[in-house]
Design a protein around this motif. Structure first.
Motif, PDB file in Angstrom:
ATOM      1  N   SER A  52     -11.553  20.465 -35.447  1.00 45.88           N
ATOM      2  CA  SER A  52     -11.829  20.453 -33.775  1.00 45.88           C
ATOM      3  C   SER A  52     -11.792  19.392 -33.140  1.00 45.88           C
ATOM      4  N   LEU A  53     -10.688  18.521 -33.674  1.00 47.14           N
ATOM      5  CA  LEU A  53      -9.662  17.756 -33.031  1.00 47.14           C
ATOM      6  C   LEU A  53      -8.365  17.887 -32.909  1.00 47.14           C
ATOM      7  N   GLU A  54      -8.278  19.440 -34.518  1.00 49.23           N
ATOM      8  CA  GLU A  54      -6.316  20.273 -34.311  1.00 49.23           C
ATOM      9  C   GLU A  54      -6.712  20.968 -33.220  1.00 49.23           C
ATOM     10  N   ARG A  55      -8.501  21.732 -32.567  1.00 46.48           N
ATOM     11  CA  ARG A  55      -8.497  22.087 -31.486  1.00 46.48           C
ATOM     12  C   ARG A  55      -7.762  21.653 -29.643  1.00 46.48           C
ATOM     13  N   LEU A  56      -8.334  20.392 -29.925  1.00 44.22           N
ATOM     14  CA  LEU A  56      -8.209  19.661 -29.235  1.00 44.22           C
ATOM     15  C   LEU A  56      -6.962  19.598 -28.976  1.00 44.22           C
ATOM     16  N   GLY A  57      -5.870  19.034 -29.459  1.00 44.87           N
ATOM     17  CA  GLY A  57      -4.559  18.517 -29.462  1.00 44.87           C
ATOM     18  C   GLY A  57      -4.134  18.200 -30.534  1.00 44.87           C
ATOM     19  N   GLY A  66      -0.825  18.507 -42.203  1.00 49.63           N
ATOM     20  CA  GLY A  66      -1.994  19.528 -42.493  1.00 49.63           C
ATOM     21  C   GLY A  66      -2.974  19.747 -40.936  1.00 49.63           C
ATOM     22  N   VAL A  67      -1.965  19.400 -40.185  1.00 52.48           N
ATOM     23  CA  VAL A  67      -3.265  19.501 -38.467  1.00 52.48           C
ATOM     24  C   VAL A  67      -1.523  19.871 -37.661  1.00 52.48           C
ATOM     25  N   THR A  68      -1.857  21.493 -37.485  1.00 53.22           N
ATOM     26  CA  THR A  68      -1.616  22.160 -36.636  1.00 53.22           C
ATOM     27  C   THR A  68      -1.185  22.054 -35.798  1.00 53.22           C
ATOM     28  N   PRO A  69       0.035  21.210 -35.112  1.00 47.06           N
ATOM     29  CA  PRO A  69       0.928  21.334 -33.721  1.00 47.06           C
ATOM     30  C   PRO A  69       0.171  21.873 -32.426  1.00 47.06           C
ATOM     31  N   ARG A  70      -0.689  22.064 -32.447  1.00 48.79           N
ATOM     32  CA  ARG A  70      -1.658  22.953 -31.390  1.00 48.79           C
ATOM     33  C   ARG A  70      -2.233  22.617 -29.792  1.00 48.79           C
ATOM     34  N   VAL A  71      -1.211  22.735 -28.768  1.00 52.35           N
ATOM     35  CA  VAL A  71      -1.670  22.562 -27.127  1.00 52.35           C
ATOM     36  C   VAL A  71      -2.333  22.707 -27.378  1.00 52.35           C
ATOM     37  N   GLY A  72      -3.999  21.591 -26.739  1.00 55.04           N
ATOM     38  CA  GLY A  72      -5.429  22.035 -26.216  1.00 55.04           C
ATOM     39  C   GLY A  72      -5.836  22.722 -25.656  1.00 55.04           C
ATOM     40  N   PRO A  73      -6.961  22.635 -25.489  1.00 59.66           N
ATOM     41  CA  PRO A  73      -7.449  23.386 -23.819  1.00 59.66           C
ATOM     42  C   PRO A  73      -6.942  22.440 -22.151  1.00 59.66           C
ATOM     43  N   GLY A  74      -7.457  21.025 -23.169  1.00 53.71           N
ATOM     44  CA  GLY A  74      -7.482  20.358 -22.539  1.00 53.71           C
ATOM     45  C   GLY A  74      -6.136  19.286 -22.219  1.00 53.71           C
TER      46      GLY A  74
END
Length: 417
Positions: A52-57, A66-74
């Motif tokens: 969930s925190l990964e989803r937020l960025g 282990g946490v993908t460097p994914r740009v979140g929606p916010g």
């Protein structure tokens, strides 16, 4: 939208206590150079799984194994302190626009004899220990003597705190609170310690453990906060966990239960089903108090996973006009020497219900902790408080504002900047 209370809007601020994400530029002045609570936790455990925190960025803020460097929606990024200190009082105050000019007193060698005499006279209790001590070790090492004598266990840390521990069967909870209140009243002026903390414990010799009922007796904030700005706009502020204690109740409309993370998170979801508007300001204490100071990597991770799961639930609860902000107040890097807090950036993860379900924002923001309070005020009321530090990272319509790095970044003007 015109200024004034936006009664359909709500905001939730979750403070993951001590979940720092990298040393501040002036961390070396505190002996904390190179610290990074979340990154070093991940290194020690071979990676973190926090969907969930990964989803937020979270992984886009800074590298975390282990946490993908994914740009979140916010909005995602890092926040820094403007004033001195690295404890919960300084961190929470700054989130709401209260920046201390000078650090409060600390007592790394224990409290002076004259101060102890004044405390004993004010409380009507003798004291033992009186040194900088790990809180769990304090009750393990002095609990038996406390049971024999009834004297309170007095200890401190690198932070501006005076802590008093007592067994619930030897000194009742209300008596411990009374003694702490007397200590708070005695610790003023040059001895104006940031917090006096009541630390009840239970169990028998060899198996002492902390009990529920911790209470923080804080100084009143020395200046106006965004909580008071919200109060002036007739917006409700719900304080969960130790939030109300940290602000000495100033600007908090209603205190909600939150002695444990589970209790605070359950209360937050309940408020999202009940409260029509206002700020839900939540401290999630266990990463700091229960695991961080004990250097319990697995326990810390377990608490983070619980928070992550709750964030996922909260994202599903958000209405379009709700705003969720996840952040921290300081660090407690367990890979660092000692057991005290560390001077670190706080992560910033923010999203509205509309952005979550729409095209999203995907904007990075770097700024002071006070930007959280400024953003909440604008989100809930449409107002700005130009005399308070911080600037909203959302505009009047709730869209992200591209923010430049502030001129007064920490470490540029010395420790007391």
């Amino acid at each position: 939208m015109s200024e004034g209370l936006r009664r359909e809007r709500r905001a939730v601020v979750l403070v993951m206590d001590a979940c720092g994400i990298g040393a501040l530029p002036d961390a070396g002045e505190y002996g904390d150079e190179g610290t990074n609570t979340l990154a070093h936790l991940a290194e020690a455990l071979g990676g973190l799984e926090l969907p969930s925190l990964e989803r937020l960025g979270l992984g886009a803020i800074a590298p975390i194994e282990g946490v993908t460097p994914r740009v979140g929606p916010g909005v995602y990024g890092r926040l820094h302190a403007q004033g001195p200190g690295k404890d919960s009082t300084a961190g929470h105050w700054e989130l709401m626009g209260v920046v201390m000019g000078n650090p409060p007193p600390t007592y790394p060698e224990g409290f002076p004899r004259e101060t102890v005499e004044r405390l004993v006279a004010a409380m009507g209790h003798g004291v033992i220990c009186n040194r900088a001590y790990n809180g769990i070790a304090a009750i393990e090492d002095f609990g038996a003597e406390h049971l024999r004598t009834g004297e309170l266990i007095l200890y401190t840390s690198q932070d501006s705190v005076l802590q008093l521990a007592a067994h619930v069967d030897r000194v009742g909870l209300e008596e411990l609170y009374r003694a702490c209140g007397a200590a708070r009243a005695a610790m003023t002026g040059e001895d104006g310690v940031g917090r006096v903390i009541a630390r009840p414990f239970t169990g028998g010799e060899g198996s002492f453990r902390r009990a529920e009922g911790r209470r923080d007796f804080a100084l009143e904030p020395p200046s106006r906060s965004y909580l008071e700005e919200l109060e002036g706009a007739r917006s409700r502020v719900y304080g969960e966990g130790k939030v109300s204690d940290i602000f000495a109740g100033v600007g908090v409309s209603e205190v909600r239960p939150g002695a444990s993370n589970a209790q605070a998170l359950q209360s937050t979801r309940a408020l999202l089903s009940e409260a029509p508007e206002g700020l839900i300001f939540v401290n999630l204490i266990e990463t700091d108090q229960v695991y961080g100071h004990r250097k319990d990597f697995e326990g810390f991770y377990g608490a983070l996973r619980e928070i992550d799961g709750a964030v996922g639930d909260l994202l599903g609860d958000l209405r379009e006009e709700d705003l969720l902000i996840v952040t921290a107040d300081h660090g407690v890097d367990m890979a660092h020497a000692g057991t005290d807090h560390t001077r670190e950036h706080a992560p910033l993860l923010a999203v509205s219900g509309a952005a979550l379900r729409g095209p999203g924002w995907g904007v990075r923001h770097e700024g002071p902790l006070a930007d959280v309070g400024a953003t909440i005020l604008r989100w809930l009321t449409g107002r700005e408080a130009r005399d308070l530090p911080g600037a909203s990272f959302l505009d009047g319509e709730g869209r992200p504002v591209e923010a430049a790095q502030p001129e007064n970044a920490p470490g540029q003007s010395g420790r007391g900047a």
